[in-house]
Design a protein around this motif. Structure first.
Motif, PDB file in Angstrom:
ATOM      1  N   CYS A 160       0.855  -1.185   0.000  1.00  0.00           N
ATOM      2  CA  CYS A 160       0.000   0.000   0.000  1.00  0.00           C
ATOM      3  C   CYS A 160       0.891   1.235   0.000  1.00  0.00           C
ATOM      4  N   THR A 216      -3.126   6.154   4.166  1.00  0.00           N
ATOM      5  CA  THR A 216      -2.535   4.819   4.255  1.00  0.00           C
ATOM      6  C   THR A 216      -1.708   4.667   5.529  1.00  0.00           C
ATOM      7  N   PRO A 254      -4.697  -0.652   5.929  1.00  0.00           N
ATOM      8  CA  PRO A 254      -3.875  -1.785   5.500  1.00  0.00           C
ATOM      9  C   PRO A 254      -3.883  -2.930   6.519  1.00  0.00           C
ATOM     10  N   VAL A 313       0.398  -7.776   3.972  1.00  0.00           N
ATOM     11  CA  VAL A 313       0.137  -6.388   3.587  1.00  0.00           C
ATOM     12  C   VAL A 313       1.235  -5.498   4.150  1.00  0.00           C
ATOM     13  N   ASN A 333       2.503  -1.675   4.753  1.00  0.00           N
ATOM     14  CA  ASN A 333       2.072  -0.280   4.808  1.00  0.00           C
ATOM     15  C   ASN A 333       3.247   0.621   4.448  1.00  0.00           C
ATOM     16  N   LEU A 391      -0.893  -1.128  -4.476  1.00  0.00           N
ATOM     17  CA  LEU A 391      -2.005  -0.193  -4.332  1.00  0.00           C
ATOM     18  C   LEU A 391      -1.457   1.226  -4.288  1.00  0.00           C
ATOM     19  N   GLU A 420      -2.104   4.970  -3.671  1.00  0.00           N
ATOM     20  CA  GLU A 420      -3.045   5.893  -3.020  1.00  0.00           C
ATOM     21  C   GLU A 420      -2.333   7.220  -2.785  1.00  0.00           C
ATOM     22  N   VAL A 456     -11.514  -0.754  -0.354  1.00  0.00           N
ATOM     23  CA  VAL A 456     -10.348  -1.353  -1.017  1.00  0.00           C
ATOM     24  C   VAL A 456     -10.594  -2.832  -1.260  1.00  0.00           C
TER      25      VAL A 456
END
Length: 243
Positions: free
Chosen positions: A65, A71, A84, A100, A102, A129, A131, A234
């Motif tokens: 992410c 985030t 996340p 995941v 971050n 991802l 963002e 998401v």
């Protein structure tokens, strides 16, 4: 008497002593060579056995992410409450092999993301991802500049990690930024997603942005409940990619 003297002379003869000593040394040498050979054989066998039992490490698939304060979980007491981490909980509950990561930085702009993407993408995530852009919009950065920076980030991911799937998180601005600017800002994310044929979340703050009870006192950053909704926004796009 002569025979006894003869034996005594033989036992004291230097050549005979030398011959016995030579035989004894030869015996010791053979014994040492045999022992060393056996030890070497055992060591070689041990090394071979060790190499055959080694197994390659298995790595979990990753979801990176890459974003700003949303985030990063700005304002939260525990980053485990940021979206996340909430997504990680969903993944774990389904026993899926994904981790995941971050990679959010509070205050990050699209230009800042562009400057650090080369280093971050070395992690070669399974899913990326993106963002970013909200801080650009709040600062009134020209739309063309934000668009170019986001496209540059996408290009780096596609070039350096071609197997990575990309999801772009769309962002919208409050109306006080002006109708034309906010409209064009919203559209730039739609255009980028279509042109690059990547996953797209129309508005990552859907059902959160502008709702006071779902945001912190600044009215911009989601609170714990708001992050749960963001995670669901998401997840709707992410879930089909990982199942």
């Amino acid at each position: 008497m002569c025979e006894a003297q003869n034996k005594q002379l033989q036992s004291n003869h230097p050549v005979l002593h030398y011959t016995k000593l030579l035989k004894f040394c030869y015996f010791i040498l053979v014994l040492l060579l045999f022992s060393c050979g056996e030890s070497s054989s055992k060591q070689e066998t041990k090394t071979t056995n060790t190499s055959t039992t080694e197994t390659p490490e298995t790595k979990s698939k990753t979801i990176l992410c890459f974003g700003d304060s949303i985030t990063a979980g700005y304002g939260l007491d525990d980053t485990n409450d940021a979206y996340p981490a909430v997504i990680q909980q969903k993944i774990d509950s389904l026993q899926l092999d994904y981790t995941v990561i971050n990679s959010g930085v509070s205050g990050e702009t699209s230009a800042g993301g562009k400057s650090r993407i080369d280093w971050v993408i070395k992690q070669t995530p399974t899913i990326f991802l993106l963002e970013l852009g909200a801080n650009d919009g709040l600062r009134g950065v020209p739309i063309s500049e934000t668009r170019a920076n986001l496209q540059a980030i996408i290009n780096v991911v596609k070039t350096k990690s071609p197997d990575t799937k990309i999801i772009l998180a769309g962002m919208q601005l409050p109306p006080n930024m002006g109708t034309t600017y906010t409209s064009n800002f919203k559209q730039l994310f739609i255009d980028l997603a279509i042109e690059n044929n990547i996953g797209f979340i129309p508005f990552i703050l859907e059902n959160v942005g502008g709702i006071s009870e779902l945001n912190q006192r600044d009215g911009i950053h989601p609170n714990i409940t708001g992050h749960k909704i963001v995670a669901q926004n998401v997840w709707e796009v992410l879930k089909p990619m990982i199942q």
